[in-house]
Design an enzyme around this catalytic site. Structure first.
Site, PDB file in Angstrom:
ATOM      1  N   ASP A  22     -55.084-120.682  27.068  1.00 24.98           N
ATOM      2  CA  ASP A  22     -54.018-120.535  26.198  1.00 24.98           C
ATOM      3  C   ASP A  22     -53.922-119.871  24.988  1.00 24.98           C
ATOM      4  O   ASP A  22     -55.123-119.596  24.413  1.00 24.98           O
ATOM      5  CB  ASP A  22     -53.733-121.974  26.059  1.00 24.98           C
ATOM      6  CG  ASP A  22     -52.017-122.403  25.315  1.00 24.98           C
ATOM      7  OD1 ASP A  22     -51.144-121.316  25.887  1.00 24.98           O
ATOM      8  OD2 ASP A  22     -52.037-123.099  24.437  1.00 24.98           O
ATOM      9  N   ASP A  24     -51.356-119.868  22.116  1.00 30.54           N
ATOM     10  CA  ASP A  24     -50.963-120.634  20.708  1.00 30.54           C
ATOM     11  C   ASP A  24     -51.564-121.919  20.670  1.00 30.54           C
ATOM     12  O   ASP A  24     -51.604-122.611  21.488  1.00 30.54           O
ATOM     13  CB  ASP A  24     -49.617-120.905  20.670  1.00 30.54           C
ATOM     14  CG  ASP A  24     -48.677-119.356  20.700  1.00 30.54           C
ATOM     15  OD1 ASP A  24     -49.096-118.492  19.883  1.00 30.54           O
ATOM     16  OD2 ASP A  24     -47.967-119.180  21.532  1.00 30.54           O
ATOM     17  N   SER A  67     -41.494-118.806  25.604  1.00 27.74           N
ATOM     18  CA  SER A  67     -40.009-119.375  26.089  1.00 27.74           C
ATOM     19  C   SER A  67     -39.453-118.820  24.610  1.00 27.74           C
ATOM     20  O   SER A  67     -38.062-118.816  24.882  1.00 27.74           O
ATOM     21  CB  SER A  67     -39.802-120.766  26.120  1.00 27.74           C
ATOM     22  OG  SER A  67     -40.001-121.431  24.966  1.00 27.74           O
ATOM     23  N   CYS A 103     -45.151-116.198  30.494  1.00 33.25           N
ATOM     24  CA  CYS A 103     -44.197-116.518  31.044  1.00 33.25           C
ATOM     25  C   CYS A 103     -42.953-116.483  29.915  1.00 33.25           C
ATOM     26  O   CYS A 103     -43.042-117.305  28.928  1.00 33.25           O
ATOM     27  CB  CYS A 103     -44.094-117.844  31.608  1.00 33.25           C
ATOM     28  SG  CYS A 103     -42.725-118.761  31.911  1.00 33.25           S
ATOM     29  N   HIS A 105     -39.881-117.333  30.259  1.00 32.35           N
ATOM     30  CA  HIS A 105     -38.596-118.094  30.776  1.00 32.35           C
ATOM     31  C   HIS A 105     -38.543-119.512  29.938  1.00 32.35           C
ATOM     32  O   HIS A 105     -39.439-119.996  29.532  1.00 32.35           O
ATOM     33  CB  HIS A 105     -38.785-118.301  32.263  1.00 32.35           C
ATOM     34  CG  HIS A 105     -39.171-117.066  33.076  1.00 32.35           C
ATOM     35  ND1 HIS A 105     -40.285-116.998  33.751  1.00 32.35           N
ATOM     36  CD2 HIS A 105     -38.230-116.134  33.310  1.00 32.35           C
ATOM     37  CE1 HIS A 105     -40.069-115.585  34.351  1.00 32.35           C
ATOM     38  NE2 HIS A 105     -38.966-115.308  33.990  1.00 32.35           N
ATOM     39  N   CYS A 115     -43.772-119.291  36.853  1.00 29.20           N
ATOM     40  CA  CYS A 115     -45.270-119.112  36.004  1.00 29.20           C
ATOM     41  C   CYS A 115     -45.156-119.967  34.961  1.00 29.20           C
ATOM     42  O   CYS A 115     -46.346-120.161  34.178  1.00 29.20           O
ATOM     43  CB  CYS A 115     -44.780-117.713  35.602  1.00 29.20           C
ATOM     44  SG  CYS A 115     -43.400-116.987  35.105  1.00 29.20           S
ATOM     45  N   ARG A 116     -44.139-120.665  34.361  1.00 32.30           N
ATOM     46  CA  ARG A 116     -44.196-121.540  33.107  1.00 32.30           C
ATOM     47  C   ARG A 116     -45.273-122.837  33.643  1.00 32.30           C
ATOM     48  O   ARG A 116     -45.153-123.333  34.366  1.00 32.30           O
ATOM     49  CB  ARG A 116     -42.742-122.198  32.665  1.00 32.30           C
ATOM     50  CG  ARG A 116     -42.800-122.929  31.433  1.00 32.30           C
ATOM     51  CD  ARG A 116     -41.340-123.334  31.003  1.00 32.30           C
ATOM     52  NE  ARG A 116     -41.272-124.125  30.169  1.00 32.30           N
ATOM     53  CZ  ARG A 116     -41.480-124.088  28.829  1.00 32.30           C
ATOM     54  NH1 ARG A 116     -41.794-122.899  28.478  1.00 32.30           N
ATOM     55  NH2 ARG A 116     -41.279-125.091  28.002  1.00 32.30           N
TER      56      ARG A 116
HETATM   57 MG   LIG Z   1     -50.854-123.783  23.272  1.00 33.21          MG
HETATM   58 ZN   LIG Z   2     -41.791-118.176  33.671  1.00 35.79          ZN
END
Ligand SMILES: [Mg+2]
Ligand SMILES: [Zn+2]
Length: 182
Positions: A22, A24, A67, A103, A105, A115-116
């Protein structure tokens, strides 16, 4: 003959596991809707961690929910610019990241997507692009969402990176990235 046919197998047949990261809260210290390099602080131990898994023959792949793009806090272009800077810093440390999937979105704004995270779309996309042994791959995330996505993709080894002990479906809680170097 058998030996020869093995030799002639295309290289793509040989699968390698991946280290899925990941962004962040794992690669960099979490800051809400981070999009400027000035605000990007690399996590302690991230370069050593990547080097360790590169040496073991893993792909290094980033899977990140962004997002902030759907929310228009920053643009796709801002994200790409920050990503290319981030990849350059990794390169300066001798680490080449195979790919960054994101992602852009948010379900309330741009509708449902595949994808999220906690969906596994980005991991499956990566498995299409590279010859990845998903089951033996590893994911490190700082949210249960990351862990869920990994399990949906069939990964067994998942780590929740967290400052406090948390209930998790992950293989284990880790408090520093160095814990994984052994
Ligand atoms: Mg994170
Ligand atoms: Zn997405």
């Amino acid at each position: 003959m058998e030996f020869l046919s093995k030799m002639l197998e295309p290289a793509s047949v040989k699968q390698k596991p991946a280290l899925f990261l990941d962004r962040d809260g794992v690669i960099n210290i979490e800051k809400n809707y981070l999009h400027k390099k000035e605000d990007f602080d690399f996590m302690d131990g991230i370069f050593d961690l990547c080097q360790y898994y590169l040496d073991k023959g893993y792909y290094i792949i980033v899977v990140t929910n962004q997002s902030g793009i759907a929310r228009k806090y920053y643009s796709q272009k801002d994200f790409i610019k920050l990503t290319s800077w981030m990849l350059d810093v990794f390169k300066e440390h001798g680490i080449s990241i195979d790919k960054v999937y994101h992602c852009p979105h948010h379900p309330d704004i741009s509708g449902e997507c595949e994808c999220r995270k906690p969906k596994a779309g980005m991991l499956f996309e990566a498995a299409k692009d590279f010859s990845i042994d998903l089951v033996n791959s590893i994911l490190i995330g700082d949210s249960e969402r990351d862990i869920e996505a990994a399990h949906k993709a069939g990964l067994k080894e998942t780590y929740l990176f967290t400052s406090e002990p948390q209930e998790t479906q992950a293989s284990r809680n880790i408090h520093t990235l160095k814990e994984l170097l052994c």
